[in-house]
Write an enzyme that holds these catalytic residues in place. Structure first.
Site, mmCIF file in Angstrom:
data_model
loop_
_atom_site.group_PDB
_atom_site.id
_atom_site.type_symbol
_atom_site.label_atom_id
_atom_site.label_comp_id
_atom_site.label_asym_id
_atom_site.label_seq_id
_atom_site.Cartn_x
_atom_site.Cartn_y
_atom_site.Cartn_z
ATOM 1 N N GLY A 535 0.825 -1.191 0.000
ATOM 2 C CA GLY A 535 0.000 0.000 0.000
ATOM 3 C C GLY A 535 0.860 1.242 0.000
ATOM 4 N N GLY A 540 4.003 7.941 2.790
ATOM 5 C CA GLY A 540 4.493 6.664 3.267
ATOM 6 C C GLY A 540 4.079 5.510 2.386
ATOM 7 N N LYS A 573 6.918 -0.539 7.034
ATOM 8 C CA LYS A 573 6.315 0.768 6.765
ATOM 9 C C LYS A 573 7.425 1.795 6.666
ATOM 10 C CE LYS A 573 2.711 1.974 9.157
ATOM 11 N NZ LYS A 573 1.859 2.499 10.252
ATOM 12 N N ASP A 678 -11.981 2.245 15.928
ATOM 13 C CA ASP A 678 -12.336 1.720 14.599
ATOM 14 C C ASP A 678 -12.245 0.199 14.587
ATOM 15 O OD1 ASP A 678 -13.157 1.747 11.995
ATOM 16 O OD2 ASP A 678 -11.234 2.348 11.153
#
Length: 823
Positions: A535, A540, A573, A678
């Protein structure tokens, strides 16, 4: 043959990933060599927006259509298409506002696609950078696909495209059936014609992956006319008493069975067929000995069902079946075949050697071997899908993400404030885009409700009765006009930031974690081997990598059995070097917080690379993806096993074990006074042996865009998982996470078959929260899942959704209750 299911068959077919070769992409023309067909790949340029196919529209002749053509080499079931323009970092502004699609199965006969209402033109892009995805309803079965921009020549058109679907394993290339008939039922005209049939010798509703309902007057497809999903015939029009259908396949195959989805509403004169007789042909003539089935007549149940017709391992490239009436009407909605490629000793396919013949005994041996090989390959495919579907489905379809989308959702600002009420009220706060938020229950309510209460005027007049504890930090749901198109946790605010489009609770002093070792080992970045990009956002990216020597960085809990020298798959990441100062600070703060989370059901930070740019954090890689897609694949497996009359392997206890792990992880977070905000199956990851870990990588995926509601084009909220007080008051506590856990448990026990409150629009969901506030017995709850015991639904789920937050159970209590239900 694995049956295609529209809801699952949505994998990118290779324009983006490069599986489709340059030689398989062609075009009618090109503007220049730099805009040739091979550049028409979605996201081909890795982010700068340059490179696309641009036709030479200035030289277009009347009646000649420009097109970009993709050859998939084999037949595919295509359910979705994506398009994008060319912006070249602001230097270009070319895109297709509208386009049409043509497709072909043989490269000669082309068919223009149209939707179920006959519309051919597809609305495309509105700018040069956003990816626009369009579902093909109905889906198409094709090898060749052409994208044809529709333009008035007022602007230059450029396109980048991707196709989504999966391989068409039926091998069926066409069928021929009689025209459907019209039924007049109580003055209502019901048409049973094949409205999406794509040619004189083509495919249509019998292969569109949509099964009709028990009541043929209703359709699972919104706003379609009665009887739409079925093709049907009246006995009065067939003197011989049967309907004849001919099915043509791509080559000679060995057929095991045929499955026909039939309606059986005998109260309206409709029954499944009385007898099916099938003839086979591989050469010039039909074989003399047919296969016949007489299914048991069901005079009790009016449920539509699949009827299996065993085909006895017969080989053929053409099958002719005669279905005999058992009542006035006969209605079919789907026909599927289970088969494999075959070696046939008397009639040859175009690839056969005419000098090579095999005797009957060798034929049977070869057929048996082929069937065994196919079974093994199908098993391998299912395993691969379980592992990779989460990272293959639409992860790269989004371009315009928010600055903080891939930075810390765990980030907590460093601004300190004391734990007394006066300092909490007086300090000015910075903001964070954190999903995990640490809170202190000094004050449970906030004075000013959000803008959502404007939909409920009586609510605004009654908020003073909801609590006596007040805070100077008022909820302000709203953002600047630069709010992103996609967001995964742009959830709530207690104070508006002057330099950000997101809102969050004021940060906790980092010294609160001083009792925990915050050191995090530096990992040699040269030992990371890039495998795949999972992704990306504006500041980032997340990569799948192999890490050599990672065993030295793992504690006893995370130590991996086996060869210590073997590379370990990890998620990395990274923060781009051009990230702004705020994003960089948030990234470092996320590392500091994540390094302190120690729980078997929380994704762990393993190591970092912060000595030089780009900054990296290395986390566990959960090979089975997010729980939502994992359950969807399990549901596909269950449907497939049922389809082939194999006993189910997925048990209720296994689903509860997943819920137990989520409750355990949330119990740990709540013990630290963290609120997730969430919690949902999309934010739970699945590892080996059904291990569940709560996480939030911050990868905003187009796949879940529909789970979030944008308020007046600004704040983005997962309202279908939120408690009423979170939506109306902006009040996020452990009790609001308990509400979300109840919804998550409901998702698990329904195998994520549908979105929560799928029968309600977003506006109706918000209105339903008002009913919880008014508490007049009109509020709507999620229904009990079919496999859920009454006690679990009543004592656990419904207790999570109690109006009074103080009456909801704690995660400790729910964890204990779920564990007891397993005994």
């Amino acid at each position: 043959m694995l049956r295609v299911f529209v809801e699952i068959c949505r994998y990118p077919l290779g324009m983006t990933g490069g599986q489709i070769q340059d030689e398989d992409i062609s075009a009618s023309s090109q503007w220049s060599e730099s805009t040739a067909a091979r550049f028409g790949r979605l996201d081909f340029d890795n982010g700068d927006g340059d490179g696309a196919w641009c036709p030479d529209i200035m030289s277009e002749l009347d009646g000649v259509k420009e097109y970009l053509q993709v050859d998939l080499r084999t037949l595919h079931f295509i359910t979705l298409v994506g398009t994008q323009g060319r912006h070249a970092d602001g230097m270009g502004n070319e895109f297709a506002q509208r386009y049409m699609i043509k497709y072909s199965r043989d490269g000669s006969n082309w068919v223009g696609w149209h939707d179920r209402k006959g519309r051919q033109v597809i609305e495309g892009n509105r700018n040069a950078y956003d990816v626009v995805l369009k579902d093909l309803e109905p889906p198409i079965i094709a090898r060749f696909v052409r994208f044809m921009p529709v333009t008035d020549h007022s602007m230059i058109v450029c396109m980048r495209v991707e196709l989504y679907g999966c391989e068409w394993l039926d091998g069926l290339v066409s069928y021929s059936i009689p025209d459907g008939h019209q039924m007049i039922y109580r003055g209502l005209d019901v048409y049973f014609n094949d409205s999406v049939y794509d040619g004189a010798s083509g495919l249509g509703q019998l292969t569109d992956g949509t099964w009709g309902l028990d009541d043929f007057l209703h359709s699972p497809i919104y706003s379609m006319s009665p009887g739409y999903d079925y093709v049907g015939w009246s006995n009065k029009s067939f003197p011989k008493g049967y309907v004849e259908m001919i099915f043509e396949f791509d080559h000679v195959r060995n057929f095991t069975s045929m499955k026909v989805h039939c309606n059986n509403m005998f109260s309206r004169g409709v029954r499944m067929f009385r007898q099916a007789t099938c003839y086979f042909r591989s050469g010039p003539d039909w074989e003399a000995d047919p296969v016949t089935l007489r299914p048991t007549v069901d005079r009790v149940s009016q449920i539509a069902r699949f009827v299996t017709v065993p085909l006895g391992d017969r080989t053929a490239s053409l099958i002719k079946c005669r279905f005999h009436f058992s009542d006035l009407w006969m209605l079919f909605s789907e026909v599927a075949f289970q088969s494999g490629s075959a070696v046939y000793n008397t009639s040859l396919t175009p690839r056969d050697d005419p000098t090579h013949k095999v005797d009957d005994s060798n034929t049977r041996i070869l057929i048996g071997c082929l069937v065994a090989i196919i079974a093994i390959l199908l098993t391998i495919i299912v395993i691969i899908l379980w592992r990779q579907v989460w990272q293959k489905m639409l992860e790269k379809a989004s371009r315009r993400m928010l600055d903080d989308e891939l930075t810390a959702h765990l980030a907590i600002q460093t601004q300190a404030f004391s734990l007394n009420h006066s300092s909490l009220s007086s300090e000015g706060g910075s903001t964070s885009n954190s999903t995990y938020e640490r809170i202190f229950p000094l004050c449970a309510d906030y004075q000013e409700p959000s803008r959502l209460i404007r939909k409920l005027p009586e609510f605004a007049q009654s908020t003073e009765h909801l609590g006596s504890c007040t805070s100077s930090r008022a909820l302000a749901v709203g953002a600047s006009d630069s709010a992103p198109h996609y967001a995964e946790a742009d959830i709530i605010s207690l104070q508006e930031s002057s330099d950000s489009s997101t809102y969050s609770i004021t940060a906790v002093n980092m010294n609160l974690f001083a009792g925990t070792d915050s050191s995090m080992k530096e990992f040699p970045r040269h030992k990371l081997t890039f495998k795949e990009k999972l992704g990306e956002g504006q500041f980032g990216e997340v990569h799948l990598c192999e890490a050599e020597g990672m065993q030295d960085f793992l504690d006893e809990v995370l130590s991996i059995e086996g060869n210590n020298e073997s590379p370990l798959l990890v998620a990395v990441k990274t923060l781009r070097e051009d990230a702004n100062k705020n994003a960089r600070n948030d990234f470092l703060k996320e590392i500091r917080i994540m390094s302190r989370l120690r729980d078997p059901n929380i994704v762990r930070l393993l190591a970092v690379c912060v000595d030089t740019d780009p900054l990296c954090m290395i986390t566990e890689y959960m090979e089975n993806g997010d729980l939502n897609q994992f359950l969807c694949i399990l549901r596909l497996k269950e449907i497939t096993l049922f389809f082939f009359s194999v006993y189910s392997t997925l048990s209720y206890s296994k689903l509860i074990e997943m819920a137990v792990q989520i409750a355990s992880g949330m119990k740990y977070l709540s013990s630290l006074n963290f609120v997730h905000r969430d919690l949902a199956t999309r934010n739970c990851l699945v590892g080996k042996n059904y291990t569940i870990k709560i996480a939030d990588f911050g990868m905003s995926r187009n796949l879940y865009r529909g789970d979030y509601y944008r308020i007046q084009g600004r704040a983005i909220l997962p309202i279908r998982w939120m408690s009423w007080e979170s939506i109306l008051l902006g009040k996020f506590t452990m009790a609001s996470d308990v509400w979300a856990f109840g919804v998550t448990l409901w998702e698990i026990l329904t195998l994520c078959k549908e979105q929560p409150y799928s029968h309600l629009s977003d506006e109706q969901v918000i209105e339903n929260t008002g009913e919880f506030f008014r508490d007049q017995g009109k509020q709507v709850y999620l229904p009990k899942p079919p496999c859920c015991p009454e006690r679990v639904y009543t004592d656990l789920m419904l207790s999570c959704w109690r109006r009074n937050a103080k009456q909801r159970p704690s995660f400790q209590e729910m964890h204990t209750q779920l564990m007891e239900s397993l005994v």
